[in-house]
Scaffold this active site. Structure first.
Site, PDB file in Angstrom:
ATOM      1  N   ASP A   1      83.110  25.830  16.251  1.00  0.00           N
ATOM      2  CA  ASP A   1      83.787  25.778  14.956  1.00  0.00           C
ATOM      3  C   ASP A   1      83.296  26.980  14.157  1.00  0.00           C
ATOM      4  O   ASP A   1      82.556  26.849  13.193  1.00  0.00           O
ATOM      5  CB  ASP A   1      83.420  24.443  14.288  1.00  0.00           C
ATOM      6  CG  ASP A   1      84.090  24.239  12.947  1.00  0.00           C
ATOM      7  OD1 ASP A   1      84.881  25.106  12.523  1.00  0.00           O
ATOM      8  OD2 ASP A   1      83.799  23.216  12.307  1.00  0.00           O
TER       9      ASP A   1
ATOM     10  N   GLY B   1      73.477  29.746  17.527  1.00  0.00           N
ATOM     11  CA  GLY B   1      74.207  28.917  18.484  1.00  0.00           C
ATOM     12  C   GLY B   1      74.056  29.389  19.924  1.00  0.00           C
ATOM     13  O   GLY B   1      73.958  28.582  20.852  1.00  0.00           O
TER      14      GLY B   1
ATOM     15  N   GLU C   1      74.061  25.263  13.092  1.00  0.00           N
ATOM     16  CA  GLU C   1      74.639  26.194  12.100  1.00  0.00           C
ATOM     17  C   GLU C   1      73.577  27.244  11.780  1.00  0.00           C
ATOM     18  O   GLU C   1      72.424  26.892  11.519  1.00  0.00           O
ATOM     19  CB  GLU C   1      75.052  25.394  10.855  1.00  0.00           C
ATOM     20  CG  GLU C   1      75.308  26.190   9.587  1.00  0.00           C
ATOM     21  CD  GLU C   1      76.503  27.138   9.683  1.00  0.00           C
ATOM     22  OE1 GLU C   1      77.619  26.684   9.997  1.00  0.00           O
ATOM     23  OE2 GLU C   1      76.307  28.358   9.442  1.00  0.00           O
TER      24      GLU C   1
END
Lengths: 279, 279
Positions: B155, B138, B106
């Site tokens: 996500d 990421g 994250e």
């Protein structure tokens, strides 16, 4: 000045649409009617402040409420729509070559007139020679016609106020008697997310009358939560396992197809639970 | 005084929620974060004004994004989540007994901290010993890890601004290299109703990289239109026809089940068309 329309069904989660033009607002003998043009979804019909249909997504509702029962029945000839004055269900029903007569029983003439005027894309089949329009009470009409229809579609407003009598066991019993011996009925039955108790009650009421009762789901942006339930009650035919693969195809549908027909009966856990818990 | 929150993603069709309490608003190095308690759907996380998750419906998104790839893979041991700082995907991943390590990559530490504080129902598994949290980019993380993960879950927020690089061919190529040889990846990929061109582009970008590329759908009330797409890219395994029937069950899921796993890949006509038209 910007005009915004707020949809009134769920009081703490209100969908709002930026309005291009208000085409008509009218108090009918039964309800407040409005047709409004929105930027996001084109023209919309509202009854008592609740969005009934929009030009941009009406195909989902009308294709699914019509084609699921009509493809399930091997040879549907006579079809009844209770409510549905916008004409969208009739338009889809008449795409089936076997249908000889589709009766629209709508209580409110004004809905039909204004939809013919402002929503021609939806109401276009109401003048078809196979369509017969009856202005009057659906409960009375169903009571007075026995063993007559192969398919009955309850295309009603929500189960509060005017349409309340169109949900529940006593009406479903009348529907069962109005159907032929392999007849099948379908109704729109709200959002399992926001109104689980309504979905459960309607399902159990239908189950008490029909040998086969099933829920199916469709993604409908203009209805609260966007994920909408329909309940099917059937005397013999199981809509989930109907023999539809060798039936004719209908070209140019935007939502329904035969694989989706079956898949739409496969329910998420929380919805399946509503159909399992008994009363 | 009544407070209402307007969701900012679709500009002419705005979902609004009546607010009970604003718990936190904060400018992080990457975005504006807010956690707000609403009457209709409980607490909600917003990033840059867009609802990411709500207590009342988060299970749909998190169960589907995690269990579809994890049930498809015969023995998933190492799983990577890119984004997903609320922890909901990690919570679902760790329900699979085969998983030895779940890495959360994250970019924004503040998201994790505030979700731990205000959304414990969602973030509860972030302290599990099988979960490893990496704060950083990421794209960089995926580039630096080759042939390592059985499942990668993207996500992310929407494909505008901060998360734009997490959608598209060059990132999917890196993901493919980061996966093991029977690896599988899944990403949330927006509403086919409101953003069909995004769904189509992402699908084609994934298809150019992965031998098997599929879309599946789920009904998610808090996301625009309520009917949301996910894209799966896989090196070998077909998620629609995966051999899942004899796999273990996970108790107490609220949305996912094995029949729904397969049914969620059956697409309505207008969505299937997005996957058929080529570029």
């Amino acid at each position: 000045m910007e005009m915004w329309l707020g949809e009134a069904q769920i009081k703490d989660a209100v969908m709002t649409y930026k309005v291009k033009e208000t085409l008509v607002t009218k108090k009918t003998p039964y309800q407040e009617l409005a047709i409004v043009d929105t930027y996001a979804l084109g023209r919309m019909l509202l009854l008592d402040g609740i969005v009934q249909t929009s030009i941009e997504d009406e195909y989902v509702y009308h294709e699914m409420i019509a084609h699921i029962p009509l493809f399930t029945h091997p040879n549907p000839k006579k079809v009844l729509v209770v409510g549905g004055g916008d004409g969208g269900s009739i338009r889809e029903i008449l795409k089936h070559p076997s249908v000889e007569k589709a009766v629209l029983c709508e209580i409110d003439q004004v809905v039909i007139d204004e939809c013919k005027r402002y929503l021609p894309e939806i109401s276009c089949a109401l003048d078809d020679e196979r369509c017969e329009i009856f202005i009057g009470d659906g409960i009375k009409y169903v009571h007075e016609h026995k063993n007559e229809f192969d398919v009955i579609i309850v295309d009603s407003t929500d189960p509060f106020g005017a349409a309340e009598g169109l949900f529940g066991g006593s009406f479903y019993k009348e529907i069962s008697e109005c159907l032929t011996e392999d007849g099948i009925f379908v109704a729109q039955t709200e959002s399992p997310f926001y109104l689980p108790e309504v979905v459960k009650r309607v399902y159990n009421d239908a189950k008490a009358v029909f040998p086969v009762t099933k829920l199916f789901m469709a993604g409908i942006p203009t209805y609260p939560s966007g994920y909408w339930s329909f309940t099917v009650g059937s005397k013999k035919l199981d809509p989930e396992y109907a023999e539809i693969d060798n039936k004719y195809d209908i070209e140019n549908l935007k939502y329904y197809n035969k694989r989706l027909h079956k898949a739409s009966f496969v329910l998420p856990q929380f919805i399946e639970k509503l159909t399992r818990d008994g009363k």
